[in-house]
Design an enzyme around this catalytic site. Structure first.
Site, PDB file in Angstrom:
ATOM      1  CG  ASP A   1     -16.206  11.221   0.017  1.00 45.33           C
ATOM      2  OD1 ASP A   1     -16.444  10.755  -1.110  1.00 45.33           O
ATOM      3  OD2 ASP A   1     -15.104  11.726   0.322  1.00 45.33           O
TER       4      ASP A   1
ATOM      5  CD  GLU B   1     -13.752  11.941  -5.776  1.00 50.66           C
ATOM      6  OE1 GLU B   1     -13.159  12.401  -6.755  1.00 50.66           O
ATOM      7  OE2 GLU B   1     -14.504  12.641  -5.081  1.00 50.66           O
TER       8      GLU B   1
END
Length: 169
Positions: free
Chosen positions: A84, A146
């Site tokens: 991400d 994350e």
């Protein structure tokens, strides 16, 4: 995607990751990292790596790719990454942040300096590791979320521990 030129292959994988635009704004339904998990799956299927998936929330998928190795007593190696990126202010970017742009010998694109390049390199070389075989186990763990809350990383670590894989060992 296999190339004779490893640099071209890594660049192609990196471009695909950046185009996925897995933007995590901190809400449960953002990120859609399943797109990058599908990219990993398509790239690694049939290479000899065992693939496992963890998707505790729809669209938020982590992938674990494994090579067991020939020596079950050899210490293993785990390479971890995330798929991400944080939201982007498009006005602060030169060009499209979700296209790989080369300027002055450097590559620019959202996430290219934070994890996407590393993940692209690992993916480009993982099939070769599987083909040659390794003495020690190799695990490649790619998680969602994350950037904002580390929910995906925490969940993946918990799932790995349940499966008997200790990331801290």
């Amino acid at each position: 995607m296999a190339h004779d030129d490893p640099t071209a292959e890594v660049t192609e994988v990196l471009q695909a990751f950046i185009r996925n635009a897995c933007v995590n704004d901190g809400t449960a339904d953002s990120g859609e990292e399943v797109r990058s998990a599908d990219l990993v799956t398509n790239y690694l299927e049939g290479t000899g790596l065992d693939l496992e998936y963890y998707e505790p929330h729809a669209g938020r998928r982590s992938v674990l790719a494994k090579i067991e190795g020939s020596d079950p007593n050899a210490p293993g190696l785990m390479l971890m990454g995330h798929t991400d990126v944080v939201p982007v202010d498009r006005q602060s970017w030169y060009g499209n942040p979700f296209e790989l742009d080369e300027r002055d010998g450097r590559l620019y694109g959202r996430g290219s300096a934070d994890m996407k390049s590393f993940v692209a390199i690992v993916l480009a070389f993982a099939p070769e590791f599987a083909r040659r075989g390794l003495r020690q186990p190799l695990h490649i763990a790619l998680s969602y979320d994350e950037e904002v809350g580390c929910i995906g990383v925490g969940r993946l670590i918990a799932d790995l521990e349940i499966a008997g894989i200790r990331p801290d060992a």
